[in-house]
Write an enzyme that holds these catalytic residues in place. Structure first.
Site, PDB file in Angstrom:
ATOM      1  N   ASN A 190       7.328  -5.312   2.715  1.00 29.86           N
ATOM      2  CA  ASN A 190       6.116  -4.679   2.822  1.00 29.86           C
ATOM      3  C   ASN A 190       5.511  -5.046   4.262  1.00 29.86           C
ATOM      4  OD1 ASN A 190       3.105  -3.912   2.066  1.00 29.86           O
ATOM      5  ND2 ASN A 190       2.846  -6.168   1.961  1.00 29.86           N
ATOM      6  N   HIS A 195       0.828  -1.013   0.106  1.00 29.43           N
ATOM      7  CA  HIS A 195       0.017  -0.093   0.082  1.00 29.43           C
ATOM      8  C   HIS A 195       1.009   1.189   0.125  1.00 29.43           C
ATOM      9  CE1 HIS A 195      -3.444  -2.608   1.401  1.00 29.43           C
ATOM     10  NE2 HIS A 195      -4.110  -1.653   0.852  1.00 29.43           N
TER      11      HIS A 195
END
Length: 168
Positions: free
Chosen positions: A87, A56
């Site tokens: 991540n 994201h």
């Protein structure tokens, strides 16, 4: 680079009102962003088997104050390829740290997030891509934040290599 596309960066505004609001249920799947031309709509299939996570740009936790914001956080235009290590470990820790900068109702944080590519020693730029939509894989991921607390303003920035073992 011809045929390579992607969102250049994202900008988000964090404040206590949003972070302390009742939380909505997290989305469980990503959606194509139909605001883009069909040829530029990367999909979950582009990531399948690539070895990269959908990292994201704007954290889903930052968007849990609104169902519409949560939905937007799961558009494919809000992600970029990140290694699993980056991540799920370093980037996640950074997202949590940035949220912690919003200490009270007077503090506001603006986050500018995006990918970085670096030329080699000869000045040549090579961009790896994944999937049939040629989603560009960044060499680094950056996050710059401007923190405003009353009359005080400060800036912090991070640049993290998109490798399997990012340094501490």
């Amino acid at each position: 680079f011809e045929g390579v596309f992607g969102v250049a960066w994202s900008l988000e505004h964090l404040e206590m009102r949003k972070l302390s609001a009742p939380r909505v249920v997290r989305e469980t799947s990503f959606s194509v962003d139909h605001d883009l031309p069909k040829c530029e709509q990367d999909t979950e299939r582009d990531y399948a088997g690539s070895g990269y996570d959908r990292g994201h740009r704007i954290s889903a936790k930052d968007c849990a104050w609104s169902a519409a914001a949560m939905w937007d956080s799961f558009l494919m235009t809000n992600v970029f390829p990140q290694t699993k290590q980056l991540n799920e470990v370093k980037w996640l820790a950074l997202e949590n740290h940035v949220r912690s900068l919003v200490t009270d109702g007077k503090t506001e944080v603006w986050c500018y997030t995006g990918p970085v590519w670096e030329p080699d020693a000869h000045g040549n730029l090579t961009i790896a891509t994944i999937g049939s939509h040629r989603v560009p894989v960044p060499h680094y991921c950056f996050k710059t934040v401007l923190i405003k607390n009353g009359g005080d303003v400060s800036v912090k920035a991070w640049l993290m290599p998109n490798t399997e073992t990012p340094p501490d």
